[in-house]
Every structure is written in C-alpha cells, then in structure tokens.
Design a protein around this motif. Structure first.
Motif, mmCIF file in Angstrom:
data_model
loop_
_atom_site.group_PDB
_atom_site.id
_atom_site.type_symbol
_atom_site.label_atom_id
_atom_site.label_comp_id
_atom_site.label_asym_id
_atom_site.label_seq_id
_atom_site.Cartn_x
_atom_site.Cartn_y
_atom_site.Cartn_z
ATOM 1 N N LEU A 1 0.702 -1.272 -0.079
ATOM 2 C CA LEU A 1 -0.019 0.111 0.121
ATOM 3 C C LEU A 1 0.929 1.286 0.156
ATOM 4 O O LEU A 1 0.409 2.126 -0.384
ATOM 5 N N GLN B 1 0.584 4.192 -4.191
ATOM 6 C CA GLN B 1 -0.175 5.349 -3.670
ATOM 7 C C GLN B 1 -1.614 5.226 -4.216
ATOM 8 O O GLN B 1 -2.193 6.553 -4.122
ATOM 9 N N LYS B 2 -2.220 4.461 -4.831
ATOM 10 C CA LYS B 2 -3.468 4.481 -5.325
ATOM 11 C C LYS B 2 -4.322 4.459 -4.212
ATOM 12 O O LYS B 2 -4.567 4.101 -3.054
ATOM 13 N N GLU B 3 -5.668 5.463 -4.691
ATOM 14 C CA GLU B 3 -6.794 5.489 -3.819
ATOM 15 C C GLU B 3 -8.011 4.835 -4.439
ATOM 16 O O GLU B 3 -8.075 4.871 -5.682
ATOM 17 N N SER C 1 -10.329 2.933 5.732
ATOM 18 C CA SER C 1 -9.897 4.315 5.451
ATOM 19 C C SER C 1 -8.071 4.333 5.718
ATOM 20 O O SER C 1 -7.428 4.933 5.076
ATOM 21 N N ARG C 2 -8.070 3.493 6.794
ATOM 22 C CA ARG C 2 -6.464 3.122 6.959
ATOM 23 C C ARG C 2 -5.820 2.524 5.753
ATOM 24 O O ARG C 2 -4.558 2.526 5.597
ATOM 25 N N TYR C 3 -6.345 1.676 4.866
ATOM 26 C CA TYR C 3 -6.008 1.157 3.932
ATOM 27 C C TYR C 3 -5.998 1.995 2.647
ATOM 28 O O TYR C 3 -5.808 1.643 1.444
ATOM 29 N N GLY C 4 -6.190 3.236 2.779
ATOM 30 C CA GLY C 4 -6.382 4.033 1.603
ATOM 31 C C GLY C 4 -7.856 4.044 0.812
ATOM 32 O O GLY C 4 -7.783 3.936 -0.407
ATOM 33 N N MET D 1 -18.814 7.843 -11.607
ATOM 34 C CA MET D 1 -17.637 7.717 -10.803
ATOM 35 C C MET D 1 -16.452 6.885 -10.860
ATOM 36 O O MET D 1 -15.396 7.061 -10.570
ATOM 37 N N ASN D 2 -16.813 5.679 -11.759
ATOM 38 C CA ASN D 2 -15.724 4.710 -11.982
ATOM 39 C C ASN D 2 -15.161 4.332 -10.790
ATOM 40 O O ASN D 2 -13.913 4.486 -10.473
ATOM 41 N N ASP E 1 -10.764 -6.355 0.889
ATOM 42 C CA ASP E 1 -9.814 -7.625 0.603
ATOM 43 C C ASP E 1 -9.604 -7.820 -0.865
ATOM 44 O O ASP E 1 -8.564 -8.102 -1.183
ATOM 45 N N LEU F 1 -6.114 -7.118 -2.207
ATOM 46 C CA LEU F 1 -5.262 -8.385 -2.155
ATOM 47 C C LEU F 1 -5.467 -9.203 -3.185
ATOM 48 O O LEU F 1 -4.823 -10.105 -3.517
ATOM 49 N N MET G 1 -7.636 8.695 -13.634
ATOM 50 C CA MET G 1 -8.009 8.757 -12.369
ATOM 51 C C MET G 1 -7.338 8.225 -11.433
ATOM 52 O O MET G 1 -7.469 7.245 -10.794
ATOM 53 N N LYS G 2 -6.134 8.718 -11.453
ATOM 54 C CA LYS G 2 -5.207 8.330 -10.212
ATOM 55 C C LYS G 2 -5.102 9.241 -8.827
ATOM 56 O O LYS G 2 -4.221 10.048 -8.823
ATOM 57 N N ALA G 3 -6.067 9.180 -8.324
ATOM 58 C CA ALA G 3 -6.173 9.951 -7.028
ATOM 59 C C ALA G 3 -4.947 9.592 -6.222
ATOM 60 O O ALA G 3 -5.039 8.573 -5.674
ATOM 61 N N GLU G 4 -4.387 10.679 -5.992
ATOM 62 C CA GLU G 4 -3.249 10.447 -4.782
ATOM 63 C C GLU G 4 -3.720 10.716 -3.502
ATOM 64 O O GLU G 4 -4.769 11.558 -3.124
ATOM 65 N N ILE G 5 -3.031 9.875 -2.553
ATOM 66 C CA ILE G 5 -3.326 10.510 -0.901
ATOM 67 C C ILE G 5 -2.635 11.825 -0.530
ATOM 68 O O ILE G 5 -1.549 11.383 -0.444
ATOM 69 N N LEU H 1 0.831 4.897 8.685
ATOM 70 C CA LEU H 1 0.760 3.828 9.350
ATOM 71 C C LEU H 1 1.594 2.709 8.577
ATOM 72 O O LEU H 1 2.365 2.187 9.056
ATOM 73 N N TYR H 2 1.591 2.821 7.278
ATOM 74 C CA TYR H 2 1.913 1.758 6.415
ATOM 75 C C TYR H 2 3.607 2.099 6.569
ATOM 76 O O TYR H 2 4.396 1.112 6.719
ATOM 77 N N ARG I 1 -0.576 -10.585 8.871
ATOM 78 C CA ARG I 1 -0.328 -9.649 7.845
ATOM 79 C C ARG I 1 0.492 -8.379 8.551
ATOM 80 O O ARG I 1 1.023 -7.637 7.589
#
Lengths: 353, 353
Positions: free
Chosen positions: A59, A63-65, A96-99, A125-126, A324, A328, B1-5, B55-56, B97
DNA sequence: TGAAAATCCGTGTGCGGGCACGGTAAAAAG
DNA sequence: CTTTTTACCGTGCCCGCACACGGATTTTCA
C-alpha cells in the motif's frame, strides 16, 4: 531469540523461482508480459513458500486511492436501512486506513427513477467496487452489465439477483426466515384458530415485494403443521395512521379467540402501537428486524419475538470482503453469505448489538 | 483517475520547522536529544499541518515483531473451547499480515497447576499482549499483577475478574443467559411440574464453577414465574457413561408428567444421547452452546433449543482489538463486550455460522 | 537472411518513516 | 587555551513492494 520466523518476501520468491522481483510482481498482479513457464514456476514457488505480500509495503508503494460505492436506500434514523448504513460507516472508518474510501449513493426505495439515478451516478464515478441493494430487478441488471463491462466488481446486499455476475451476496435466507417465524408464532400454549398477516398495500404495480419468499416460507409451514388455521391478510398503508387503526379494528380488534399477528417486513411496531393503545394483551405477535421501536415493543411485552439479522455486521463484512478483494486480489471466501437468523425476545434483546 | 493520497509527510514537517526529519522523528517518539526550542517548533508545525504519521510506512520501517499470547484450555475437537481456538486461528491468519504473531498456551481446565504453568510460560515469553480465560481466580490475579508490572496489556475471554486491571473483556452475560434459558424451557404448552437440572459432579472442591451465575439466573426466573415447579438436581460424571444412564434412569427416566431437562454447560448432548436411546420423545430439553453434537440433537428433535454464542467471533474480536491496541495505540472501543445470546432451534441452526 | 515487431524480463527509483551513525557546536573540565 | 564531555542534530540506508523504463530474446514477415 535471534532466528525469528523470516517472513518470505517478494525477493525470496524471485530468487527461488530464478527470476527477478519484477516478474514476480507481474505474476502477482496479473499484469501480463510473463511467459507461461515462468508464470507457473512463480506461482508454484509462491505456494510452496507460502508467500503473502506485505500489505504495508504494498500500500505504501502503490499510492492508489480506491473507492467503494454503496447504493443503499435512503432512510430516517431508526428505520431498517439505517443499520446497514451504520455498518458501512463503521467499515469505512476501518478501511480508510488502507486508503480505501467508501461513499454512499442513496435512493428512494419506492422510486425506480431515483434508483436509476443512483446507479448512473455511481457508474460515472468509476469506482473500484460497488455494493448494491438490488431493489429493482431490471435496473439492477442494467447496472450489472455496465459494471461488468468495466471490470468493476460488485456485491449484493440484503437480496440478490441470481443471474447477474455478482462477486458475493450478503443477506438472510428469506424463505427459511418465514418458516422460522411460523414456528415461533405457533410455539405457544394454544393452537391458533386464525392468524393475521399484516401487509403493506402496494398501489404501484411495478414494485417488487422483497418479502414474498418469506411469506411463502410462512405459508408452507402453516399448511404443513396447522392446516386448520385460517390465514387472513390485512392490508395497511404505513403512511396513513388513521387507516391502520381502522383496518386493524375491523380485523384483529374483533378477534375473540387469541390474537396471532405477524408482519414480514420491519414495521411490526405499527401493529404494536395499535395493540398497546387498545390495551390488548396476551396477543402473540411476531415480526422482523431489531429496529429501536420494535425492540421497545418487545421489551414491554406487546411483541412476543423478533427475527433479526445483524445488517450492520453484514454490511461491514461486505465492505471488508470488497476491500480484501481490491487490495489483495483474493477471490472472495464465500459467494453466498447467508447471515444467521437471530431470535430475539425480551430476555436477550438487551445484548443484541 | 489516479487520485493520490494527499498527505503531509514527515519531510514536510521537517522543512516547515526548519529541522531534519530525524529531529521530527525524535520529537514524535519522545526519544529525547532534542532542544526545547526545536521540540516546541516541531510540535507546533505538526499541529498546524495536521501531520499524521503514515501507518504503512511506520510499520514497514519498524520491523518490530509483536506476539499475542492466549491462555486457553486444551480440548478435543468438538468441545467447547475448540470454537474459541478456531476463532483465534482465524484471527492469527489475519493479523500475521501486520507482523503480529499469535501463540496459544493451553492448560487442563480442571488443573490449577497446569493453569499456573501456562501463565508462567507466557510471562517468560514477554509477549506484547495476553488473552486469558481466567478459570482460576487466584492464579489469574497473580498473572494480572505480573503482567501489569511489566506494562503488558491483557484481556479476559469468556469470564472475567472485575478487580484485575484488564484492558477488555469478551464474553456472555452469564446470569442473564440462565434467565433466558428458563424462559425458553417454560415457553411450551404445559406448565412444568418438575424440572431436572443436570450437573457435573465436582469432587475437587478447589474448582470454580463457571456456570454458577447462569444457574442463579435460571433459579431466579423459576422462583419468580413458576414457584410451584420443583427443581431437581441430577449430578453426573461426564467421564462415566454407564453412571450417566443410571443416574438419568433414576430421575428423568421415571418422570411421568412431562420431561423438562436443562444443563448449564455445553454437555447437553449427553442427556440427548440418553433420551434418544431410551426413545423418550416430547421432552423439553434446553442446553447451551452450538457444539456439533448438540446441534445434531437439535435437528433430530431431541433438544428443543440451544442458547449459543459465537465464541469464535468473540475470540477473533478480542485478537483484533488487541492488535489494534498494540499497533495504533488506540484505547479499546469497549471494555466489557457482552456477546449476544443466540437462540437456536431446528429451523435456524443451519444458518448458524 | 535481416529487419521489424512482439514478447519477455531485470534494474532502479521511490513511497514515508525508523533508526544507527557520525558530526558539530556549546559547555565543562583540565 | 586545549581537551573532554554533553547536548543536539542531519545524513543515509533500509523496510517490502509497485511500476516505469529500457534491454534482451524470440517471433514474424518481407
């Protein structure tokens, strides 16, 4: 304490398979550009070594959202769908912690148009994944086609449409819940002479009835175990309080021989209100779903039992499963997730949720 | 559509504060070696920019390995604690994990010594966190003191000891479960003349009885609602099948007036076996816990209802809560987590789990 | 047979933060 | 005024993975 369990990394896999980590990465993410031979080799090594990608590193690097869209009926606090929404909120906080972002597109559960609009807005919104309560069959199929052609996975909540290519389904076994309901209703000290089934009158013919299967299960149980018992349908309009009382007065109110009442949707509190006001006690009333008002009626004794489901947990599970799957790439554990049916009475409802 | 965090990083903070990221890091982790001036400056900037460590990256970089130790009774497959173990296994797979290891220290639930040994071995491992089924009060207190003085957080599973400084508790409300049990037992068509309470005979006096509170709830319900009903205790030795039959023959077997039987632990299948072999039908039998053998008895009609809890889920929740606490430092959401009591009958047990 | 195209694959950089190491300047000791 | 100590602080490598880039090999086709 030196030799800790060395977690196997993508580099270990690469070395063991005699390729570079780039290739391993391509295999893991099905990115193509890998020969069948090395692909198989890598997969075998991954299996042998029990390689599990490090979620954090993964993750962090990508850096994908990602966005999960939920198409869920609008509702007021305390109504059925509010629990589902609550579960979604809870899940949203976790993932949200996982983006992963979770957004809801609401619709009016009695309006096809609003459902269609919600679907369209979600498609535009794709999103990375979609959860939908498929209240309208045709529109849902349209949505399913649209999502499938974009390769966007989707799951059904609460009810499902079998021949849409859904990734997973989370909901209650409807037919069986009706069967169970009949068992509980008739489990008392007297054999019922007549049972009143209170239903919502539907003027618009286009609307689907999500509780039809439940009613079928109920009727089958009754026909099998109590063929003598009469079943009387009572149709009410939930928006017209006065008419509800009128209709119930003309039916349930006149009953002399023990009042047995069921409803197959979440509105049993409407009946409970009536019975409470009229001072009818010793009725046998069974309904569905642990709405606040239903539980209140359960506790004051107006309602004998509720059959409930943890729709919040169900929604949470769905969001987690989707997350998941997105993060993953794991196939979902189970396609059809039938949630358990909880029997609630006055003694265990306090610990429900 | 590559929204960055879009997130402010430790480097942003460092730049804005006019220091290096090393200094920022020292401030964040209270590692000392920072002048008061730059410390304050950094803290201010962190606040202004709303910096939250990623966190990551954090977990990836600090390769700390954490271990959660579980002190849980040994058991054979199908017995009560196997479900808890299953939940722990499941959770272990998930949290692995995150670099969290889960190990179990088993003990014989009838032996204080083995419990003490399990505790000692866990303490000597210096784990990051501990889950314990506190079967023995004094030894548990000893463990609690030892862990507390090392600053190791711990949680109770299944039952709890109030004045130990536990971080959280996951279990069933025992008293209420007995109350509920009585309600279900007596909810049939006839008022019971006599109820047989089948209990495990305990020779060793030192043993605590985990179901005492449950029995109290049951007795209170009966005294309140059915003061006329006789309650007869039947003591059996679960290891001696022949004597079980003998004891039941002398009591339940002779009953002419409707057989009402309960057990407060998970062994109701012992009674079910007896009744089934003897061909006694139309008994009203209520027990606890959805063991495989109990559910089988439920489905063939020998047992009327089971009161169950998802001990696997409960264990999973506990491990997750502990993991969250260790990784994120978040205080646990709820200290006392009372799991819901599930009423199982033949019609909904198929969808249980 | 040679060139272009199609396949396949390894290298290298960076994500954000932890932390070891070593360096600098001020304070204390000699 | 040196030398040592102390208090601070910056640099740089590493964690495991994603992905761009370009190189290498094979295939296709004239």
């Amino acid at each position: 304490m030196k030799a800790e369990i060395s977690k196997v990394t993508i580099n270990d896999v690469a070395k063991a398979a005699g390729v570079s980590k780039g290739t391993v990465d391509r295999v893991i993410h099905n990115r193509g550009e890998v020969s069948r031979k090395s692909r198989e080799k890598v997969l075998r090594v991954i299996d042998e070594l029990g390689f599990k990608p490090n979620l954090y590193a993964s993750l962090l690097a990508s850096q994908k959202e990602r966005t999960i869209c939920c198409i869920i009926p609008e509702c007021r606090p305390g109504e059925f769908w509010s629990m589902t929404r609550k579960g979604i909120q809870e899940a949203a906080a976790i993932v949200s912690r996982y983006g992963v972002k979770v957004v809801c597109a609401g619709f009016d559960q009695y309006s096809v148009d609003s459902f269609r609009m919600a679907c369209d807005s979600v498609v535009s919104m794709n999103p990375s994944g979609v959860l939908v309560a498929p209240m309208f069959r045709d529109e849902t199929m349209r949505l399913a086609d649209s999502l499938s052609s974009s390769g966007i996975p989707f799951m059904f909540l609460d009810s499902k449409i079998d021949d849409a290519g859904y990734l997973a389904y989370f909901g209650m076994p409807m037919y069986e819940s009706g069967y169970l309901c009949a068992d509980i209703l008739t489990g008392g000290r007297n054999i019922p002479h007549k049972v009143y089934v209170v239903r919502i009158s539907r003027d618009k013919t286009g609307l689907s009835d999500p509780t039809a299967a439940r009613r079928a299960g109920f009727m089958d149980f009754m026909a099998r175990h109590y063929p003598e018992t009469l079943i009387e349908n009572v149709f009410i309009d939930p928006k017209d309080a006065a008419s509800i009382y009128e209709r119930l007065d003309a039916t349930v109110g006149r009953e002399k021989d023990g009042r047995f009442v069921v409803m197959f949707n979440s509105r049993i509190h409407l009946v409970a209100d009536y019975l409470s006001v009229k001072g009818f006690h010793d009725c046998r009333v069974v309904g569905f779903d642990a709405l606040e008002r239903n539980v209140a009626a359960l506790k004051d004794g107006t309602v004998y039992a509720l059959i409930a489901q943890h729709t919040d947990r169900q929604a949470l599970d769905a969001v987690n499963a989707m997350t998941d799957h997105l993060l993953l790439g794991t196939p979902v554990a189970k396609r059809d997730n039938f949630i358990q049916m909880d029997i609630l009475n006055r003694y265990n409802c306090d610990y429900y949720l």
